[in-house]
Design an enzyme around this catalytic site. Structure first.
Site, PDB file in Angstrom:
ATOM      1  CB  SER A   1      -9.724   5.073  -3.569  1.00  7.97           C
ATOM      2  OG  SER A   1      -9.606   4.316  -4.736  1.00  7.97           O
TER       3      SER A   1
ATOM      4  CB  ALA B   1      -3.109   5.933   2.518  1.00 10.07           C
TER       5      ALA B   1
ATOM      6  CE  LYS C   1      -3.748   6.819 -12.623  1.00  8.82           C
ATOM      7  NZ  LYS C   1      -3.037   6.724 -13.058  1.00  8.82           N
TER       8      LYS C   1
ATOM      9  CD1 TRP D   1      -4.053  -4.534  -7.065  1.00  7.23           C
ATOM     10  CD2 TRP D   1      -2.445  -5.466  -8.476  1.00  7.23           C
ATOM     11  NE1 TRP D   1      -5.143  -4.578  -8.325  1.00  7.23           N
ATOM     12  CE2 TRP D   1      -3.991  -4.465  -9.063  1.00  7.23           C
ATOM     13  CE3 TRP D   1      -2.010  -5.776  -9.045  1.00  7.23           C
ATOM     14  CZ2 TRP D   1      -3.750  -4.857 -10.302  1.00  7.23           C
ATOM     15  CZ3 TRP D   1      -2.065  -6.101 -10.309  1.00  7.23           C
ATOM     16  CH2 TRP D   1      -2.605  -5.478 -11.269  1.00  7.23           C
ATOM     17  CB  ALA D   2      -1.435  -4.564  -0.521  1.00  5.56           C
TER      18      ALA D   2
ATOM     19  N   GLY E   1       0.424  -8.935   3.676  1.00  5.32           N
ATOM     20  CA  GLY E   1      -0.587  -8.141   5.184  1.00  5.32           C
ATOM     21  C   GLY E   1       0.108  -7.457   6.195  1.00  5.32           C
TER      22      GLY E   1
ATOM     23  CD  GLU F   1       4.957 -11.145   4.395  1.00  6.55           C
ATOM     24  OE1 GLU F   1       3.838 -10.886   4.237  1.00  6.55           O
ATOM     25  OE2 GLU F   1       5.175  -9.694   4.658  1.00  6.55           O
TER      26      GLU F   1
ATOM     27  CG  HIS G   1       7.199  -8.671  -4.577  1.00  6.36           C
ATOM     28  ND1 HIS G   1       7.705 -10.177  -4.927  1.00  6.36           N
ATOM     29  CD2 HIS G   1       7.255  -8.642  -3.003  1.00  6.36           C
ATOM     30  CE1 HIS G   1       7.518 -10.941  -3.594  1.00  6.36           C
ATOM     31  NE2 HIS G   1       6.596  -9.719  -3.061  1.00  6.36           N
TER      32      HIS G   1
ATOM     33  NE  ARG H   1       8.874  -7.387  -0.005  1.00  7.44           N
ATOM     34  CZ  ARG H   1       7.789  -7.163  -0.171  1.00  7.44           C
ATOM     35  NH1 ARG H   1       7.816  -6.293  -0.307  1.00  7.44           N
ATOM     36  NH2 ARG H   1       6.581  -7.661   0.795  1.00  7.44           N
TER      37      ARG H   1
ATOM     38  CG  HIS I   1       6.553  -4.625  -4.943  1.00  7.33           C
ATOM     39  ND1 HIS I   1       5.099  -5.096  -5.622  1.00  7.33           N
ATOM     40  CD2 HIS I   1       6.700  -4.915  -3.289  1.00  7.33           C
ATOM     41  CE1 HIS I   1       4.472  -5.075  -4.007  1.00  7.33           C
ATOM     42  NE2 HIS I   1       5.141  -5.250  -3.174  1.00  7.33           N
TER      43      HIS I   1
ATOM     44  CD  GLU J   1       4.314   2.453  -3.917  1.00 11.76           C
ATOM     45  OE1 GLU J   1       5.074   2.015  -4.634  1.00 11.76           O
ATOM     46  OE2 GLU J   1       2.852   2.155  -3.710  1.00 11.76           O
TER      47      GLU J   1
ATOM     48  NE  ARG K   1       7.153  -1.679   0.350  1.00 19.26           N
ATOM     49  CZ  ARG K   1       6.553  -2.726   0.366  1.00 19.26           C
ATOM     50  NH1 ARG K   1       5.942  -3.154   1.714  1.00 19.26           N
ATOM     51  NH2 ARG K   1       6.544  -3.668   0.126  1.00 19.26           N
TER      52      ARG K   1
ATOM     53  CB  SER L   1       3.717  -0.665   2.430  1.00 21.61           C
ATOM     54  OG  SER L   1       3.688  -1.862   2.522  1.00 21.61           O
TER      55      SER L   1
END
Length: 537
Positions: A20, A23, A42, A52-53, A56, A120, A245, A291, A352, A376, A387, A392
């Protein structure tokens, strides 16, 4: 597979979506409104990784930017392993994806009436569309509101994927290619396994960050889709490329709290405990390097100096600037006694993002007919060996649209599922577990040795040790799975051990250092960039 003679399944849908996050929700909302859709998640619908992202969504929006520049930045970060067609597809559809979210009402940050764009690491221009420092949460909130107004979508919260149902596992159609018929899921509230039957199953259940001791991921990131697809006969690709990360908040009371890439993009500097800036000595791009470069530099400095952490300092920016651009990070740090406007933030690298995954084509199709993988969970070819920041969330939307177009074109004209009736789950020959402590002990052992042996810097000996321990754990878990009722903890551990095995085998197969995979035994870069593809026996 535990199954009895054929009976009517509990649920029949046209499409079953596992996950959920962005994607999964995007796919559900992009399918025709006449499609009967089940979303299985789940935990609560709001608890996936997407929410949690912080940073952006990367998109060419400014007139001074270009698709070519975004593509080139992605290819450079991916260290030669990005699929060019996948990269072009995602980059060129980014503006359309942003426009779709705007239409739905996502409250992106604006400046002078235009979308505010930040920058970034790894990007050559400002192209990160964001909602302050909580973009994922803002997008998720908007999509969930849309979901609640969609009568054709049924949400099954607190349901854990047990396994995919395929014709091969059931012994059906022996001369035909394997086809997915749906899945079994554990209802976490009743401890019953229910059957979901559908001609189209879409895996969008995130990565496997919880295979490591330190991670920015939520507890739900246990590689369920990757492991289930592998067991169903799908190939996986590039599993050795786990993105760490560089800047996870280091504090005993802060679990998995990420300090956004954008803090460095807006001038944040990385410092040793004595205040010395160290990134310019590692890379000419300094804090704006990709990264993998920054994470290895921090790891090197921590091990060299014996430090528990390093520090990220943006205190040279005015308080008003920090509160405007990073309100959530500022508030969370302040709760823990850290005023980022006056002092540096203690940070450490943490697992990450899973760059590899289930091998999928440009429409999200896997090796198993009727089974799709996006986000992912999938390896679309976009990320290569590393990445690029903020690609993402973008990937989630572009491949959700691509996969749902294929699914929509293959739905029956009546809108009803026409797959064969499949068996229901049979647990009549198993008992309740009498030693659940075995699961928690094995979970802890796995995450610790993966962190120690299969982390940012690897060696042949470390990988060999990890592989040996994984084999022992797999034997224990297989025996446990065969004799006791399934539980969410057992299912997650089973999947994590499977994913850990795929990571180690992929790492052992790569005899070079490329992108996120760095080996002391093979420090050089080979001339040819070749993906690592594993095929089930």
């Amino acid at each position: 597979m535990n199954a009895t003679a054929s009976r009517t399944p509990t649920f029949v849908f046209d499409v079953v979506i596992v996950g959920s996050g962005l994607a999964g929700l995007s796919a559900a909302l992009l399918l025709p409104a006449t499609t009967r859709i089940a979303i299985i998640t789940k935990s609560a619908v709001r608890e996936g990784s997407s929410g949690w992202a912080q940073g952006g969504i990367a998109a060419v929006w400014d007139k001074s930017d270009s698709f070519a520049a975004h593509i080139d930045d992605t290819l450079v970060a991916g260290a030669g392993l990005c699929d060019l067609a996948a990269t072009q597809l995602v980059v060129e559809q980014a503006p359309q994806a942003i426009a779709w979210l705007q239409k739905l009402g996502v409250p992106f940050s604006r400046e002078d009436g235009e979308l505010h764009l930040t920058r970034e690491g790894g990007h050559s221009a400002r192209r990160i569309v964001h909602a302050t420092d909580a973009t994922g949460a803002a997008v998720q909130h908007t999509l969930i509101e849309q979901l609640q107004n969609s009568a054709n979508i049924t949400l099954f919260e607190n349901h854990t994927l047990v396994d995919l149902i395929t014709t091969t596992k059931l012994g059906l159609e022996p001369d035909a290619p394997t086809r997915c018929l749906g899945l079994y899921a554990l209802d976490n509230t009743t401890d019953e396994v229910v059957t979901f039957q559908a001609p189209h199953t879409l895996l969008a259940c995130g990565g496997a960050g919880k295979v490591y001791l330190y991670t920015t991921n939520p507890d739900t990131a246990t590689g369920d889709g990757i492991a289930a697809a592998w067991r169903a006969g799908c190939r996986v690709q590039n599993m050795e490329f786990i993105q760490f990360h560089p800047t996870c908040l280091y504090h005993p009371h802060a679990k998995s709290f990420l300090i956004s890439e954008a803090v460095r993009g807006e001038g944040g500097r990385l410092l040793l405990p004595d205040g010395t800036r160290f990134m310019p000595a590692h890379d000419p791009r300094a804090e704006l390097a990709p990264r993998d470069v920054v994470a290895r530099a921090i790891d090197f400095e921590m091990k060299k100096g014996g430090f528990d952490c390093v520090y990220l300092d943006i205190s040279h920016q005015p308080l008003s600037f920090i509160q405007e651009h990073f309100p959530n990070i500022y508030a969370r740090c302040l709760e823990l006694g850290i005023d980022m406007s006056k002092q540096p933030i203690p940070v450490v690298p943490a697992a990450h993002y899973t760059c590899g995954g289930v091998l999928a084509d440009l429409q999200g199709r896997t090796d198993v007919a009727g089974l799709y993988a996006i986000g992912e969970t999938a390896c679309s070819g976009l990320h290569g060996a590393n990445r690029l920041a903020s690609n993402s969330l973008l990937e989630c939307m572009v491949f959700a649209r691509a996969a749902t177009q294929v699914i929509a074109n293959n739905l029956t004209t009546t809108g009803s599922a026409t797959v064969q009736t499949v068996p229901v789950w049979d647990d009549s020959r198993v008992t309740d577990a009498d030693e659940s402590v075995v699961i928690s002990h094995n979970w802890d052992e796995l995450r610790r040795f993966m962190w120690d042996y299969v982390g940012i810097v690897r060696t042949n000996k470390r990988l060999e040790r990890a592989g040996h321990r994984i084999a022992l754990l797999q034997a224990e878990i297989d025996e446990f799975y065969a004799h006791f009722h399934v539980s969410r903890d057992l299912l997650e551990l089973r999947n994590l051990v499977q994913v850990a095995d795929l990571i180690v085998k992929s790492a052992q197969a790569r005899h070079e250092s490329r992108g996120l995979h760095f080996s002391r035994d093979y420090p050089a870069l080979l001339d040819a960039a070749v993906p690592t593809t594993l095929t089930p026996l």
